[in-house]
Design a protein around this motif. Structure first.
Motif, PDB file in Angstrom:
ATOM      1  N   GLU A   1      60.599  44.987  38.220  1.00  0.00           N
ATOM      2  CA  GLU A   1      61.356  43.891  38.823  1.00  0.00           C
ATOM      3  C   GLU A   1      62.853  44.034  38.539  1.00  0.00           C
ATOM      4  N   ARG A   2      63.177  44.457  37.293  1.00  0.00           N
ATOM      5  CA  ARG A   2      64.584  44.658  36.947  1.00  0.00           C
ATOM      6  C   ARG A   2      65.203  45.742  37.818  1.00  0.00           C
ATOM      7  N   ILE A   3      64.456  46.843  37.999  1.00  0.00           N
ATOM      8  CA  ILE A   3      64.984  47.957  38.788  1.00  0.00           C
ATOM      9  C   ILE A   3      65.229  47.520  40.224  1.00  0.00           C
ATOM     10  N   ILE A   4      64.246  46.822  40.819  1.00  0.00           N
ATOM     11  CA  ILE A   4      64.393  46.371  42.197  1.00  0.00           C
ATOM     12  C   ILE A   4      65.567  45.414  42.339  1.00  0.00           C
ATOM     13  N   ASP A   5      65.725  44.480  41.388  1.00  0.00           N
ATOM     14  CA  ASP A   5      66.858  43.549  41.427  1.00  0.00           C
ATOM     15  C   ASP A   5      68.183  44.288  41.319  1.00  0.00           C
ATOM     16  N   SER A   6      68.209  45.349  40.494  1.00  0.00           N
ATOM     17  CA  SER A   6      69.435  46.128  40.350  1.00  0.00           C
ATOM     18  C   SER A   6      69.772  46.856  41.634  1.00  0.00           C
ATOM     19  N   LEU A   7      68.761  47.468  42.282  1.00  0.00           N
ATOM     20  CA  LEU A   7      68.986  48.191  43.530  1.00  0.00           C
ATOM     21  C   LEU A   7      69.436  47.256  44.639  1.00  0.00           C
ATOM     22  N   GLN A   8      68.967  46.003  44.597  1.00  0.00           N
ATOM     23  CA  GLN A   8      69.347  45.022  45.604  1.00  0.00           C
ATOM     24  C   GLN A   8      70.607  44.244  45.214  1.00  0.00           C
ATOM     25  N   VAL A   9      71.237  44.658  44.120  1.00  0.00           N
ATOM     26  CA  VAL A   9      72.477  44.025  43.626  1.00  0.00           C
ATOM     27  C   VAL A   9      72.275  42.524  43.454  1.00  0.00           C
ATOM     28  N   ARG A  10      71.202  42.171  42.774  1.00  0.00           N
ATOM     29  CA  ARG A  10      70.909  40.751  42.533  1.00  0.00           C
ATOM     30  C   ARG A  10      71.188  40.332  41.098  1.00  0.00           C
ATOM     31  N   LEU A  11      71.559  41.277  40.233  1.00  0.00           N
ATOM     32  CA  LEU A  11      71.786  40.952  38.828  1.00  0.00           C
ATOM     33  C   LEU A  11      73.199  40.429  38.611  1.00  0.00           C
ATOM     34  N   SER A  12      73.327  39.488  37.689  1.00  0.00           N
ATOM     35  CA  SER A  12      74.651  39.044  37.293  1.00  0.00           C
ATOM     36  C   SER A  12      75.307  40.129  36.448  1.00  0.00           C
ATOM     37  N   ASP A  13      76.576  39.968  36.132  1.00  0.00           N
ATOM     38  CA  ASP A  13      77.271  40.966  35.317  1.00  0.00           C
ATOM     39  C   ASP A  13      76.598  41.131  33.959  1.00  0.00           C
ATOM     40  N   GLU A  14      76.211  40.016  33.354  1.00  0.00           N
ATOM     41  CA  GLU A  14      75.564  40.082  32.042  1.00  0.00           C
ATOM     42  C   GLU A  14      74.196  40.754  32.144  1.00  0.00           C
ATOM     43  N   GLU A  15      73.430  40.379  33.193  1.00  0.00           N
ATOM     44  CA  GLU A  15      72.120  40.996  33.384  1.00  0.00           C
ATOM     45  C   GLU A  15      72.228  42.488  33.673  1.00  0.00           C
ATOM     46  N   GLN A  16      73.292  42.871  34.413  1.00  0.00           N
ATOM     47  CA  GLN A  16      73.489  44.291  34.707  1.00  0.00           C
ATOM     48  C   GLN A  16      73.798  45.068  33.449  1.00  0.00           C
ATOM     49  N   ARG A  17      74.590  44.473  32.535  1.00  0.00           N
ATOM     50  CA  ARG A  17      74.904  45.151  31.270  1.00  0.00           C
ATOM     51  C   ARG A  17      73.637  45.340  30.436  1.00  0.00           C
ATOM     52  N   GLU A  18      72.786  44.305  30.399  1.00  0.00           N
ATOM     53  CA  GLU A  18      71.521  44.426  29.678  1.00  0.00           C
ATOM     54  C   GLU A  18      70.631  45.490  30.311  1.00  0.00           C
ATOM     55  N   PHE A  19      70.649  45.545  31.660  1.00  0.00           N
ATOM     56  CA  PHE A  19      69.847  46.550  32.362  1.00  0.00           C
ATOM     57  C   PHE A  19      70.334  47.964  32.032  1.00  0.00           C
ATOM     58  N   ASP A  20      71.657  48.152  31.986  1.00  0.00           N
ATOM     59  CA  ASP A  20      72.225  49.470  31.662  1.00  0.00           C
ATOM     60  C   ASP A  20      71.814  49.910  30.255  1.00  0.00           C
ATOM     61  N   LEU A  21      71.788  48.946  29.325  1.00  0.00           N
ATOM     62  CA  LEU A  21      71.348  49.278  27.964  1.00  0.00           C
ATOM     63  C   LEU A  21      69.886  49.685  27.957  1.00  0.00           C
ATOM     64  N   TRP A  22      69.062  48.958  28.724  1.00  0.00           N
ATOM     65  CA  TRP A  22      67.642  49.308  28.825  1.00  0.00           C
ATOM     66  C   TRP A  22      67.462  50.692  29.422  1.00  0.00           C
ATOM     67  N   LEU A  23      68.286  51.002  30.424  1.00  0.00           N
ATOM     68  CA  LEU A  23      68.192  52.291  31.107  1.00  0.00           C
ATOM     69  C   LEU A  23      68.512  53.447  30.164  1.00  0.00           C
ATOM     70  N   ASP A  24      69.490  53.247  29.283  1.00  0.00           N
ATOM     71  CA  ASP A  24      69.891  54.299  28.349  1.00  0.00           C
ATOM     72  C   ASP A  24      68.994  54.391  27.119  1.00  0.00           C
ATOM     73  N   ASP A  25      68.050  53.468  27.027  1.00  0.00           N
ATOM     74  CA  ASP A  25      67.245  53.385  25.816  1.00  0.00           C
ATOM     75  C   ASP A  25      66.241  54.516  25.681  1.00  0.00           C
ATOM     76  N   SER A  26      65.723  55.041  26.817  1.00  0.00           N
ATOM     77  CA  SER A  26      64.725  56.111  26.733  1.00  0.00           C
ATOM     78  C   SER A  26      64.690  56.919  28.011  1.00  0.00           C
ATOM     79  N   GLU A  27      64.147  58.129  27.909  1.00  0.00           N
ATOM     80  CA  GLU A  27      64.000  58.985  29.080  1.00  0.00           C
ATOM     81  C   GLU A  27      62.950  58.421  30.037  1.00  0.00           C
TER      82      GLU A  27
END
Length: 331
Positions: A10-36
């Motif tokens: 759900e997070r990925i789809i929201d990110s692709l659809q540009v539905r995340l707020s700035d704060e949510e996008q920052r949290e998503f970026d941290l999650w993305l960098d967390d593991s391969e």
């Protein structure tokens, strides 16, 4: 049993659809960098997103999860499953993984394809020729995609398109053929034309070879904005940044000029189109009196000089042509 989770998808789809707020996008970026694994999951969904037609339909992830979890609970209470409880416990992890894949498939089906889409064509590695149920033939260039919903050619002929393609549309005055490319709409009855609506390009281009095309823009709510009518030999341009439409004249196919200027082929085009084509082909400035703009000509000039072409036009339309250097005045 632990409930299945859809949060990552759900997070990925929201990110692709540009539905995340700035704060949510920052949290998503941290999650993305967390593991391969996170990056791999993101890239998989992103690739599907790139090559599919997006819809605004919502999908009920919670309902889908509830159904699967309810099914698991039902199986656990079943006597057969109870007798094999030890086996189930040993394979619970694999079953959970399989169920997660099933849920992911449901999510992707609703999020990317939409339940109303029956057919999607992708030209992934090379050009692809397709024939639609109405007899229209389309040549998709590499990376282009086209989709249409169930019921195509019953009530309407409407497709969604991205990329580059050549369209040869079967004539049907009662069912206009409608092409939607982002916020640009092209509507035709039966004709031949090219469209370049490559994703993320600054401008979309329609080159018309025969027939007539209505081209218009829409806002994000689907309301019609500007509109232009294209005739053979004309080019329509849609600007993705300003959402404005522009009409120009093209030199191609039924209005063609060879690279060596040996053959010029004009098929029922305006003299203004001819002037534009000659100006571009011979790198000269041509000033055509407005009274000649909408007059039409069908002619083929083969191995003729520019002066000979002008003399022919002068004889047909009773016009005066004066050339001084690289400037030609027609009146």
């Amino acid at each position: 049993m632990k409930e299945l989770s859809h949060i990552n998808q759900e997070r990925i789809i929201d990110s692709l659809q540009v539905r995340l707020s700035d704060e949510e996008q920052r949290e998503f970026d941290l999650w993305l960098d967390d593991s391969e694994n996170n990056k791999s999951e993101y890239e998989t969904l992103k690739k599907i997103w790139k090559y599919t037609s997006h819809t605004d339909k919502e999908y009920d992830v919670e309902a889908a999860l509830e159904k699967v979890n309810s099914k698991i609970a039902s199986l656990e209470s079943n006597s057969i499953i109870t007798k094999r409880q030890n086996w189930f416990s040993r394979h619970k992890t694999h079953l959970m993984s399989a169920a997660a894949v099933f849920i992911m498939g449901l999510i992707l089906s609703f999020a990317f394809f939409g339940k109303d889409h029956s057919t999607i064509y992708l030209a992934e590695n090379s050009d692809k020729t397709i024939e639609l149920p109405d007899g229209s033939e389309i040549i998709l260039s590499k990376d282009a995609s086209l989709s249409y919903k169930r019921g195509f050619n019953t009530k309407e002929r409407k497709v969604e398109f991205s990329g580059q393609a050549h369209f040869d549309i079967a004539s049907n005055p009662n069912k206009p053929f409608i092409i939607k490319a982002n916020n640009m709409i092209v509507e035709v009855l039966g004709t031949e034309f090219d469209i370049d609506a490559t994703k993320n390009s600054e401008k979309y281009i329609v080159n018309l070879f025969s027939g007539k095309v209505k081209m218009y823009s829409i806002d994000n709510e689907g309301n019609q904005q500007e509109q232009i009518i294209l005739l053979p030999g004309e080019r329509g341009i849609y600007d993705n940044a300003t959402h404005r439409l522009e009409r120009k004249y093209q030199a191609s196919s039924n209005n063609s000029v060879s690279s060596e200027h040996e053959i010029l082929d004009f098929n029922n085009v305006t003299l203004l189109t001819v002037a534009e084509s000659l100006s571009e082909a011979y790198d000269i400035e041509i000033y055509l009196d407005e009274k000649f703009h909408n007059l039409r000509i069908t002619a083929r000039f083969e191995n003729e000089t520019l002066e000979s072409i002008f003399n022919t036009m002068a004889a047909i339309f009773d016009m005066q042509i004066v050339r001084i250097g690289n400037t030609v005045t027609i009146r």
